[in-house]
Design a protein around this motif. Structure first.
Motif, mmCIF file in Angstrom:
data_model
loop_
_atom_site.group_PDB
_atom_site.id
_atom_site.type_symbol
_atom_site.label_atom_id
_atom_site.label_comp_id
_atom_site.label_asym_id
_atom_site.label_seq_id
_atom_site.Cartn_x
_atom_site.Cartn_y
_atom_site.Cartn_z
ATOM 1 N N ARG A 5 0.657 -1.556 -0.125
ATOM 2 C CA ARG A 5 0.017 -0.053 -0.189
ATOM 3 C C ARG A 5 0.718 1.245 -0.575
ATOM 4 N NH1 ARG A 5 -1.931 2.113 4.320
ATOM 5 N NH2 ARG A 5 -4.570 3.607 4.112
ATOM 6 N N ASN A 30 -5.785 -1.241 -7.141
ATOM 7 C CA ASN A 30 -6.869 -0.160 -6.305
ATOM 8 C C ASN A 30 -6.821 1.219 -5.817
ATOM 9 O OD1 ASN A 30 -9.390 0.767 -5.852
ATOM 10 N ND2 ASN A 30 -9.329 0.806 -3.233
ATOM 11 N N LYS A 32 -7.997 5.227 -4.484
ATOM 12 C CA LYS A 32 -8.886 5.959 -3.719
ATOM 13 C C LYS A 32 -8.230 7.588 -2.943
ATOM 14 C CE LYS A 32 -11.564 5.767 0.091
ATOM 15 N NZ LYS A 32 -11.259 4.971 1.376
ATOM 16 N N ILE A 34 -8.137 10.087 -0.548
ATOM 17 C CA ILE A 34 -8.101 10.402 1.264
ATOM 18 C C ILE A 34 -7.739 11.121 1.780
ATOM 19 C CG2 ILE A 34 -7.704 7.309 1.410
ATOM 20 C CD1 ILE A 34 -5.081 7.707 2.378
ATOM 21 N N GLU A 49 -4.352 7.385 -2.032
ATOM 22 C CA GLU A 49 -3.250 5.818 -1.679
ATOM 23 C C GLU A 49 -3.708 4.576 -2.375
ATOM 24 O OE1 GLU A 49 -6.887 2.855 0.272
ATOM 25 O OE2 GLU A 49 -5.949 3.025 2.020
ATOM 26 N N ASN A 140 -13.092 -2.332 -7.961
ATOM 27 C CA ASN A 140 -11.662 -2.479 -6.729
ATOM 28 C C ASN A 140 -12.349 -4.157 -6.129
ATOM 29 O OD1 ASN A 140 -11.818 -0.098 -6.615
ATOM 30 N ND2 ASN A 140 -13.438 0.093 -4.754
ATOM 31 N N SER A 144 -9.061 -5.302 -1.194
ATOM 32 C CA SER A 144 -9.393 -4.305 -1.055
ATOM 33 C C SER A 144 -10.831 -3.216 -0.342
ATOM 34 C CB SER A 144 -9.097 -2.513 -2.215
ATOM 35 O OG SER A 144 -9.874 -3.126 -2.766
ATOM 36 N N ILE A 148 -11.173 -1.328 3.203
ATOM 37 C CA ILE A 148 -11.637 0.560 3.164
ATOM 38 C C ILE A 148 -12.775 0.150 4.208
ATOM 39 C CG2 ILE A 148 -13.382 1.804 1.684
ATOM 40 C CD1 ILE A 148 -11.348 0.382 -0.950
ATOM 41 N N GLN A 149 -13.122 -0.996 3.897
ATOM 42 C CA GLN A 149 -14.634 -1.308 4.866
ATOM 43 C C GLN A 149 -14.100 -0.460 6.521
ATOM 44 O OE1 GLN A 149 -16.992 -4.358 4.363
ATOM 45 N NE2 GLN A 149 -18.330 -3.217 3.340
ATOM 46 N N GLN A 151 -11.061 0.496 7.021
ATOM 47 C CA GLN A 151 -10.570 1.642 7.226
ATOM 48 C C GLN A 151 -11.811 2.841 7.902
ATOM 49 O OE1 GLN A 151 -9.878 4.025 3.306
ATOM 50 N NE2 GLN A 151 -7.937 5.032 4.461
ATOM 51 N N GLU A 152 -13.175 3.025 6.414
ATOM 52 C CA GLU A 152 -14.183 3.994 7.081
ATOM 53 C C GLU A 152 -14.463 3.598 8.802
ATOM 54 O OE1 GLU A 152 -16.531 2.896 3.881
ATOM 55 O OE2 GLU A 152 -15.099 4.633 2.750
ATOM 56 N N GLU A 165 -3.838 3.704 9.706
ATOM 57 C CA GLU A 165 -2.799 3.114 8.646
ATOM 58 C C GLU A 165 -2.115 2.498 9.181
ATOM 59 O OE1 GLU A 165 -0.706 6.906 7.225
ATOM 60 O OE2 GLU A 165 -2.767 7.081 6.687
#
Ligand SMILES: Nc1nc2c(ncn2[C@@H]2O[C@H](COP(=O)(O)OP(=O)(O)OP(=O)(O)O)[C@@H](O)[C@H]2O)c(=O)[nH]1
Ligand SMILES: [Mg+2]
Length: 406
Positions: A5, A30, A32, A34, A49, A140, A144, A148-149, A151-152, A165
Protein backbone atom coordinates in the motif's frame (compact mmCIF):
# COMPACT_ATOMS: atom_id res chain seq x y z
CA UNK A 1 1.01 -12.60 -4.32
CA UNK A 2 2.78 -9.63 -2.78
CA UNK A 3 0.55 -6.67 -1.94
CA UNK A 4 1.73 -3.22 -0.94
CA UNK A 5 0.00 0.00 0.00
CA UNK A 6 1.32 3.46 -0.91
CA UNK A 7 0.14 6.85 0.30
CA UNK A 8 1.30 9.52 -2.14
CA UNK A 9 0.49 13.05 -3.27
CA UNK A 10 -0.31 12.04 -6.82
CA UNK A 11 -0.61 8.81 -8.76
CA UNK A 12 2.54 9.16 -10.91
CA UNK A 13 4.59 9.27 -7.71
CA UNK A 14 3.19 5.86 -6.75
CA UNK A 15 3.73 4.43 -10.21
CA UNK A 16 7.46 5.02 -10.06
CA UNK A 17 7.64 3.68 -6.47
CA UNK A 18 5.69 0.57 -7.47
CA UNK A 19 7.94 0.04 -10.45
CA UNK A 20 11.13 0.25 -8.45
CA UNK A 21 9.84 -1.80 -5.50
CA UNK A 22 7.56 -4.41 -7.06
CA UNK A 23 8.83 -4.43 -10.61
CA UNK A 24 7.24 -3.59 -13.91
CA UNK A 25 4.71 -6.44 -13.81
CA UNK A 26 3.02 -5.09 -10.71
CA UNK A 27 -0.70 -4.38 -10.96
CA UNK A 28 -2.54 -1.53 -9.33
CA UNK A 29 -5.49 -3.10 -7.52
CA UNK A 30 -7.12 0.03 -6.25
CA UNK A 31 -6.69 3.78 -6.01
CA UNK A 32 -8.56 6.03 -3.69
CA UNK A 33 -8.41 9.64 -2.62
CA UNK A 34 -8.02 9.86 1.14
CA UNK A 35 -7.46 12.60 3.67
CA UNK A 36 -4.71 12.30 6.26
CA UNK A 37 -3.40 14.22 9.25
CA UNK A 38 -5.18 17.34 10.36
CA UNK A 39 -6.93 17.99 13.58
CA UNK A 40 -10.42 16.66 14.32
CA UNK A 41 -11.24 16.44 10.67
CA UNK A 42 -9.91 19.91 9.83
CA UNK A 43 -6.87 20.90 7.77
CA UNK A 44 -6.56 17.39 6.42
CA UNK A 45 -4.32 16.85 3.42
CA UNK A 46 -5.56 15.13 0.29
CA UNK A 47 -3.51 12.06 -0.58
CA UNK A 48 -3.90 9.16 -2.91
CA UNK A 49 -3.91 5.64 -1.53
CA UNK A 50 -2.66 3.10 -4.05
CA UNK A 51 -2.77 -0.64 -3.48
CA UNK A 52 -0.48 -2.55 -5.79
CA UNK A 53 0.28 -6.24 -6.12
CA UNK A 54 2.64 -8.54 -7.90
CA UNK A 55 2.57 -12.29 -8.31
CA UNK A 56 5.32 -13.54 -6.01
CA UNK A 57 7.03 -15.50 -8.76
CA UNK A 58 7.25 -12.33 -10.81
CA UNK A 59 9.22 -10.34 -8.24
CA UNK A 60 12.75 -9.83 -9.51
CA UNK A 61 11.87 -11.89 -12.59
CA UNK A 62 14.03 -11.18 -15.63
CA UNK A 63 12.54 -8.55 -17.92
CA UNK A 64 10.15 -10.01 -20.46
CA UNK A 65 9.05 -8.53 -23.75
CA UNK A 66 6.01 -6.37 -23.00
CA UNK A 67 2.89 -7.20 -24.93
CA UNK A 68 1.41 -4.17 -26.52
CA UNK A 69 -2.13 -3.44 -25.43
CA UNK A 70 -4.30 -1.36 -27.69
CA UNK A 71 -5.21 2.07 -26.32
CA UNK A 72 -5.23 4.91 -28.88
CA UNK A 73 -5.37 7.77 -26.33
CA UNK A 74 -2.46 6.44 -24.34
CA UNK A 75 -0.56 5.68 -27.56
CA UNK A 76 -0.91 9.28 -28.69
CA UNK A 77 0.44 10.68 -25.41
CA UNK A 78 3.28 8.19 -25.28
CA UNK A 79 4.22 8.79 -28.93
CA UNK A 80 4.53 12.49 -28.20
CA UNK A 81 6.78 11.86 -25.20
CA UNK A 82 8.88 9.39 -27.19
CA UNK A 83 9.44 11.90 -29.94
CA UNK A 84 10.62 14.48 -27.43
CA UNK A 85 12.92 11.99 -25.75
CA UNK A 86 14.44 10.83 -29.02
CA UNK A 87 15.32 14.28 -30.30
CA UNK A 88 19.01 14.42 -31.11
CA UNK A 89 19.62 17.54 -29.01
CA UNK A 90 17.27 17.57 -26.06
CA UNK A 91 16.18 20.96 -24.84
CA UNK A 92 17.50 22.21 -21.51
CA UNK A 93 14.08 21.66 -19.94
CA UNK A 94 13.79 18.09 -21.22
CA UNK A 95 17.27 17.27 -19.96
CA UNK A 96 16.42 18.68 -16.55
CA UNK A 97 13.38 16.41 -16.34
CA UNK A 98 15.20 13.36 -17.61
CA UNK A 99 18.33 13.64 -15.48
CA UNK A 100 16.79 12.50 -12.17
CA UNK A 101 15.19 9.50 -13.89
CA UNK A 102 18.41 8.23 -15.38
CA UNK A 103 20.66 9.17 -12.47
CA UNK A 104 19.53 6.30 -10.22
CA UNK A 105 19.54 3.08 -12.18
CA UNK A 106 22.53 3.70 -14.43
CA UNK A 107 25.95 3.17 -12.92
CA UNK A 108 29.19 4.38 -14.47
CA UNK A 109 28.80 6.75 -17.44
CA UNK A 110 26.15 5.56 -19.86
CA UNK A 111 26.38 6.48 -23.48
CA UNK A 112 23.83 8.84 -24.94
CA UNK A 113 22.18 5.93 -26.79
CA UNK A 114 21.86 3.94 -23.56
CA UNK A 115 20.35 6.93 -21.82
CA UNK A 116 17.81 7.42 -24.56
CA UNK A 117 16.92 3.72 -24.60
CA UNK A 118 16.46 3.78 -20.86
CA UNK A 119 14.04 6.68 -21.13
CA UNK A 120 12.12 4.95 -23.90
CA UNK A 121 11.81 1.80 -21.75
CA UNK A 122 10.63 3.87 -18.82
CA UNK A 123 7.94 5.52 -20.90
CA UNK A 124 6.78 2.18 -22.35
CA UNK A 125 6.41 0.78 -18.86
CA UNK A 126 4.49 3.83 -17.77
CA UNK A 127 2.19 3.33 -20.72
CA UNK A 128 1.44 -0.24 -19.61
CA UNK A 129 0.62 0.97 -16.13
CA UNK A 130 -1.70 3.62 -17.45
CA UNK A 131 -3.61 1.03 -19.46
CA UNK A 132 -3.84 -1.40 -16.56
CA UNK A 133 -4.93 1.41 -14.30
CA UNK A 134 -7.74 2.54 -16.59
CA UNK A 135 -8.98 -1.07 -16.74
CA UNK A 136 -8.89 -1.65 -13.01
CA UNK A 137 -10.03 1.67 -11.64
CA UNK A 138 -13.70 0.73 -11.83
CA UNK A 139 -13.40 -2.64 -10.13
CA UNK A 140 -12.08 -2.83 -6.60
CA UNK A 141 -10.68 -6.17 -5.63
CA UNK A 142 -12.57 -8.00 -2.87
CA UNK A 143 -9.62 -7.62 -0.52
CA UNK A 144 -9.38 -3.87 -0.82
CA UNK A 145 -13.13 -3.46 -0.35
CA UNK A 146 -12.86 -5.15 3.04
CA UNK A 147 -9.87 -3.06 4.01
CA UNK A 148 -11.66 0.09 2.92
CA UNK A 149 -14.71 -0.89 5.00
CA UNK A 150 -12.45 -1.41 8.00
CA UNK A 151 -10.77 1.93 7.40
CA UNK A 152 -14.11 3.74 7.17
CA UNK A 153 -15.45 2.05 10.29
CA UNK A 154 -12.41 2.97 12.36
CA UNK A 155 -12.37 6.56 11.16
CA UNK A 156 -16.06 6.82 12.19
CA UNK A 157 -14.90 5.50 15.56
CA UNK A 158 -12.46 8.47 15.62
CA UNK A 159 -9.38 6.30 15.77
CA UNK A 160 -6.29 8.35 14.83
CA UNK A 161 -5.51 8.21 11.08
CA UNK A 162 -1.96 7.13 11.78
CA UNK A 163 -3.09 4.12 13.79
CA UNK A 164 -5.64 3.18 11.13
CA UNK A 165 -2.88 3.26 8.52
CA UNK A 166 -0.60 1.15 10.70
CA UNK A 167 -3.38 -1.36 11.21
CA UNK A 168 -4.16 -1.65 7.48
CA UNK A 169 -0.48 -2.02 6.66
CA UNK A 170 -0.13 -4.74 9.28
CA UNK A 171 -3.02 -6.68 7.69
CA UNK A 172 -1.59 -6.21 4.19
CA UNK A 173 1.82 -7.41 5.41
CA UNK A 174 0.18 -10.48 6.95
CA UNK A 175 -1.53 -11.30 3.68
CA UNK A 176 1.79 -11.03 1.87
CA UNK A 177 3.47 -13.22 4.46
CA UNK A 178 0.76 -15.87 4.19
CA UNK A 179 0.51 -15.46 0.40
CA UNK A 180 -3.26 -15.22 0.56
CA UNK A 181 -6.04 -12.71 0.14
CA UNK A 182 -8.22 -12.35 3.22
CA UNK A 183 -11.99 -12.46 3.00
CA UNK A 184 -14.09 -10.06 5.04
CA UNK A 185 -14.15 -12.21 8.21
CA UNK A 186 -10.40 -12.69 8.04
CA UNK A 187 -9.70 -8.96 7.60
CA UNK A 188 -11.78 -8.09 10.69
CA UNK A 189 -10.39 -11.01 12.65
CA UNK A 190 -6.82 -9.91 11.93
CA UNK A 191 -7.75 -6.33 12.81
CA UNK A 192 -8.98 -7.58 16.21
CA UNK A 193 -5.80 -9.60 16.73
CA UNK A 194 -3.54 -6.66 15.89
CA UNK A 195 -5.49 -4.27 18.15
CA UNK A 196 -5.28 -6.83 20.92
CA UNK A 197 -1.52 -7.19 20.49
CA UNK A 198 -1.16 -3.41 20.79
CA UNK A 199 -3.48 -3.01 23.79
CA UNK A 200 -2.71 -6.13 25.80
CA UNK A 201 0.41 -4.67 27.53
CA UNK A 202 -1.78 -1.90 28.99
CA UNK A 203 -4.43 -4.21 30.46
CA UNK A 204 -4.84 -5.20 34.08
CA UNK A 205 -4.14 -1.86 35.69
CA UNK A 206 -6.86 -1.47 38.24
CA UNK A 207 -6.12 0.74 41.18
CA UNK A 208 -2.85 -0.46 42.64
CA UNK A 209 -3.36 -2.56 45.77
CA UNK A 210 -0.31 -0.92 47.32
CA UNK A 211 -1.71 2.62 46.99
CA UNK A 212 -3.26 3.91 50.22
CA UNK A 213 -4.26 7.28 48.77
CA UNK A 214 -5.95 7.56 45.38
CA UNK A 215 -6.53 10.99 43.84
CA UNK A 216 -9.17 11.54 41.16
CA UNK A 217 -8.62 14.43 38.77
CA UNK A 218 -10.28 15.54 35.55
CA UNK A 219 -12.38 18.16 33.77
CA UNK A 220 -15.68 19.49 35.12
CA UNK A 221 -18.62 17.14 35.31
CA UNK A 222 -16.87 14.05 33.94
CA UNK A 223 -18.10 11.93 36.86
CA UNK A 224 -15.23 12.03 39.38
CA UNK A 225 -17.41 12.19 42.48
CA UNK A 226 -19.88 9.56 41.19
CA UNK A 227 -16.98 7.27 40.26
CA UNK A 228 -15.43 7.64 43.73
CA UNK A 229 -18.77 6.56 45.24
CA UNK A 230 -18.93 3.52 42.91
CA UNK A 231 -15.38 2.42 43.72
CA UNK A 232 -15.77 3.09 47.45
CA UNK A 233 -18.92 0.93 47.49
CA UNK A 234 -16.98 -1.90 45.81
CA UNK A 235 -14.17 -1.63 48.37
CA UNK A 236 -16.37 -1.35 51.47
CA UNK A 237 -19.23 -3.69 50.58
CA UNK A 238 -17.43 -6.36 48.53
CA UNK A 239 -13.92 -6.26 49.96
CA UNK A 240 -14.66 -5.09 53.51
CA UNK A 241 -11.95 -2.41 53.40
CA UNK A 242 -12.14 0.72 55.54
CA UNK A 243 -12.38 3.66 53.12
CA UNK A 244 -12.08 7.38 53.91
CA UNK A 245 -12.85 10.40 51.72
CA UNK A 246 -11.04 13.70 51.32
CA UNK A 247 -12.44 16.41 49.12
CA UNK A 248 -10.68 19.53 47.97
CA UNK A 249 -13.64 20.58 45.82
CA UNK A 250 -14.58 23.78 47.57
CA UNK A 251 -15.17 25.77 44.35
CA UNK A 252 -18.63 24.55 43.56
CA UNK A 253 -21.55 25.08 45.93
CA UNK A 254 -22.89 21.69 47.06
CA UNK A 255 -19.82 19.82 45.84
CA UNK A 256 -18.89 18.83 49.39
CA UNK A 257 -22.51 17.88 50.14
CA UNK A 258 -22.57 15.61 47.10
CA UNK A 259 -19.63 13.56 48.39
CA UNK A 260 -20.91 13.80 51.98
CA UNK A 261 -24.21 12.22 50.89
CA UNK A 262 -22.36 9.23 49.44
CA UNK A 263 -20.13 9.14 52.55
CA UNK A 264 -23.22 8.91 54.79
CA UNK A 265 -24.79 6.15 52.69
CA UNK A 266 -21.57 4.12 52.71
CA UNK A 267 -20.74 5.04 56.31
CA UNK A 268 -17.37 6.50 55.27
CA UNK A 269 -15.70 9.43 57.12
CA UNK A 270 -15.03 12.56 55.05
CA UNK A 271 -12.53 15.43 55.46
CA UNK A 272 -12.57 18.72 53.58
CA UNK A 273 -9.29 20.45 52.65
CA UNK A 274 -9.01 24.01 51.37
CA UNK A 275 -5.31 23.91 50.61
CA UNK A 276 -2.24 21.74 50.72
CA UNK A 277 -1.67 22.93 54.32
CA UNK A 278 -4.86 21.14 55.46
CA UNK A 279 -3.74 17.77 54.14
CA UNK A 280 -1.69 16.55 57.16
CA UNK A 281 -4.65 17.25 59.45
CA UNK A 282 -7.05 15.38 57.17
CA UNK A 283 -4.67 12.43 56.86
CA UNK A 284 -4.33 12.29 60.65
CA UNK A 285 -8.12 12.18 61.03
CA UNK A 286 -8.26 9.27 58.59
CA UNK A 287 -5.22 7.44 59.99
CA UNK A 288 -7.28 4.31 60.73
CA UNK A 289 -8.61 3.95 57.20
CA UNK A 290 -7.13 1.36 54.80
CA UNK A 291 -7.79 3.37 51.69
CA UNK A 292 -8.38 7.09 51.08
CA UNK A 293 -10.11 8.42 48.00
CA UNK A 294 -9.47 12.10 47.30
CA UNK A 295 -11.97 14.05 45.20
CA UNK A 296 -10.79 17.21 43.44
CA UNK A 297 -12.62 20.04 41.72
CA UNK A 298 -13.19 19.79 38.00
CA UNK A 299 -11.39 22.61 36.19
CA UNK A 300 -10.39 23.59 32.69
CA UNK A 301 -7.37 21.33 32.65
CA UNK A 302 -6.26 22.37 29.20
CA UNK A 303 -4.77 25.24 31.20
CA UNK A 304 -1.43 24.29 32.71
CA UNK A 305 -2.06 26.67 35.62
CA UNK A 306 -5.03 24.62 36.79
CA UNK A 307 -3.08 21.39 36.37
CA UNK A 308 -0.17 22.64 38.47
CA UNK A 309 -2.65 23.96 41.04
CA UNK A 310 -4.38 20.59 41.48
CA UNK A 311 -1.01 18.82 41.37
CA UNK A 312 0.11 20.72 44.46
CA UNK A 313 -2.78 19.05 46.32
CA UNK A 314 -1.77 15.59 45.23
CA UNK A 315 1.45 15.38 47.22
CA UNK A 316 1.36 12.56 49.71
CA UNK A 317 3.86 10.94 52.02
CA UNK A 318 1.83 7.71 51.69
CA UNK A 319 1.93 5.31 48.71
CA UNK A 320 -0.44 7.02 46.33
CA UNK A 321 -1.57 7.24 42.75
CA UNK A 322 -3.60 9.58 40.61
CA UNK A 323 -6.38 8.58 38.23
CA UNK A 324 -7.32 10.92 35.39
CA UNK A 325 -11.08 10.71 34.81
CA UNK A 326 -12.28 11.49 31.27
CA UNK A 327 -15.80 11.39 29.87
CA UNK A 328 -16.49 9.76 26.52
CA UNK A 329 -18.85 12.63 25.76
CA UNK A 330 -15.83 14.96 25.58
CA UNK A 331 -14.22 15.85 22.28
CA UNK A 332 -11.30 13.61 21.35
CA UNK A 333 -8.86 16.50 20.90
CA UNK A 334 -9.84 18.08 24.23
CA UNK A 335 -9.34 14.75 25.97
CA UNK A 336 -5.89 14.49 24.37
CA UNK A 337 -5.01 18.05 25.45
CA UNK A 338 -5.97 17.31 29.07
CA UNK A 339 -4.14 13.96 29.03
CA UNK A 340 -1.02 15.68 27.71
CA UNK A 341 -1.08 18.19 30.58
CA UNK A 342 -1.45 15.53 33.26
CA UNK A 343 1.16 13.25 31.70
CA UNK A 344 3.66 16.08 32.20
CA UNK A 345 3.00 15.68 35.93
CA UNK A 346 3.54 11.93 35.83
CA UNK A 347 -0.09 10.77 35.82
CA UNK A 348 -0.16 7.24 34.39
CA UNK A 349 -3.68 5.95 34.86
CA UNK A 350 -6.96 6.86 33.24
CA UNK A 351 -10.63 6.02 33.85
CA UNK A 352 -13.30 6.58 31.19
CA UNK A 353 -16.90 7.45 32.09
CA UNK A 354 -20.20 7.85 30.23
CA UNK A 355 -19.62 5.02 27.77
CA UNK A 356 -23.41 4.63 27.86
CA UNK A 357 -23.78 8.03 26.19
CA UNK A 358 -21.74 7.24 23.06
CA UNK A 359 -21.12 4.61 20.43
CA UNK A 360 -17.74 6.08 19.39
CA UNK A 361 -14.85 4.47 21.22
CA UNK A 362 -11.67 5.31 19.29
CA UNK A 363 -10.57 7.98 21.79
CA UNK A 364 -9.83 5.28 24.36
CA UNK A 365 -7.43 3.56 21.97
CA UNK A 366 -5.79 6.86 20.97
CA UNK A 367 -5.21 7.95 24.56
CA UNK A 368 -3.78 4.61 25.64
CA UNK A 369 -1.46 4.30 22.65
CA UNK A 370 -0.44 7.94 22.22
CA UNK A 371 0.14 8.74 25.91
CA UNK A 372 0.85 5.23 27.24
CA UNK A 373 -1.90 5.75 29.81
CA UNK A 374 -3.01 2.65 31.68
CA UNK A 375 -6.79 2.19 31.50
CA UNK A 376 -8.34 1.21 34.84
CA UNK A 377 -12.14 1.18 34.68
CA UNK A 378 -14.96 2.00 32.27
CA UNK A 379 -18.06 3.62 33.78
CA UNK A 380 -21.28 3.39 31.85
CA UNK A 381 -24.14 4.88 33.79
CA UNK A 382 -25.26 6.98 36.73
CA UNK A 383 -26.17 4.12 39.04
CA UNK A 384 -23.97 3.78 42.11
CA UNK A 385 -22.40 1.25 42.62
CA UNK A 386 -23.27 -0.92 39.62
CA UNK A 387 -22.32 1.03 36.50
CA UNK A 388 -18.58 0.45 36.48
CA UNK A 389 -16.34 -2.38 35.33
CA UNK A 390 -12.63 -3.05 34.99
CA UNK A 391 -11.15 -2.26 31.60
CA UNK A 392 -10.83 -5.44 29.55
CA UNK A 393 -9.11 -5.50 26.19
CA UNK A 394 -11.44 -8.11 24.62
CA UNK A 395 -14.63 -6.33 25.62
CA UNK A 396 -13.22 -3.02 24.46
CA UNK A 397 -12.16 -4.35 21.04
CA UNK A 398 -15.63 -5.83 20.56
CA UNK A 399 -17.11 -2.39 21.18
CA UNK A 400 -14.64 -0.72 18.84
CA UNK A 401 -15.18 -3.17 15.99
CA UNK A 402 -18.91 -3.61 16.53
CA UNK A 403 -20.91 -3.17 13.36
CA UNK A 404 -17.88 -4.42 11.39
CA UNK A 405 -18.85 -2.54 8.27
CA UNK A 406 -21.79 -4.84 7.38
N1 LIG B 1 -24.49 8.68 31.69
C1 LIG B 1 -23.55 8.72 32.64
N2 LIG B 1 -23.56 9.74 33.52
C2 LIG B 1 -22.60 9.75 34.48
C3 LIG B 1 -21.59 8.77 34.56
N3 LIG B 1 -20.78 9.09 35.60
C4 LIG B 1 -21.29 10.22 36.13
N4 LIG B 1 -22.37 10.63 35.47
C5 LIG B 1 -23.22 11.81 35.71
O1 LIG B 1 -22.48 12.95 35.36
C6 LIG B 1 -22.87 14.05 36.17
C7 LIG B 1 -21.65 14.66 36.82
O2 LIG B 1 -21.09 13.71 37.71
P1 LIG B 1 -20.13 14.14 38.89
O3 LIG B 1 -19.72 12.88 39.58
O4 LIG B 1 -20.72 15.20 39.71
O5 LIG B 1 -18.95 14.72 38.06
P2 LIG B 1 -17.63 15.45 38.63
O6 LIG B 1 -16.52 15.11 37.69
O7 LIG B 1 -17.44 15.12 40.05
O8 LIG B 1 -18.06 16.96 38.45
P3 LIG B 1 -17.34 18.26 39.08
O9 LIG B 1 -16.96 17.90 40.48
O10 LIG B 1 -18.35 19.32 38.99
O11 LIG B 1 -16.15 18.54 38.21
C8 LIG B 1 -23.88 13.48 37.16
O12 LIG B 1 -25.17 13.73 36.68
C9 LIG B 1 -23.59 11.99 37.15
O13 LIG B 1 -24.72 11.23 37.50
C10 LIG B 1 -21.60 7.71 33.58
O14 LIG B 1 -20.75 6.80 33.55
N5 LIG B 1 -22.61 7.74 32.66
MG1 LIG C 1 -17.24 16.35 41.71
Amino acid sequence: MRVKRYIVNALPEAVSMIRSELGKDAVILNTKEIKVGGFMGMFRKKKVEVIAAIESNQVNAPPVQQQRVQSPEVDAVVEQILQTAQRKTPSAAATAVMEPIIAQPVSGSPTKMEREQFIIDEIRDLREYMIKLSKQQSSNSAMSVHLIQLQEHLSEQEMDVLWIERLLQAIIDKQVEERSEYNKEQVWEHAGEQLEAWLRPYEGSGISSSARVVHFVGPTGVGKTTTIAKLAAEQTIKKGRKVGFITSDTYRIAAVDQLRTYANILNVPIEVVFSQMDLPRAMKQLAERDLIYMDTAGRNFRSELHVSEVNSLLQSSEPSETILVLSMTGKTRDMAAVAEQFCKYGVQKVLFTKLDETSVYGAIFNLIMNFELLPTYLASGQTVPDDIEKFQVDTYIQKLLRGNGS
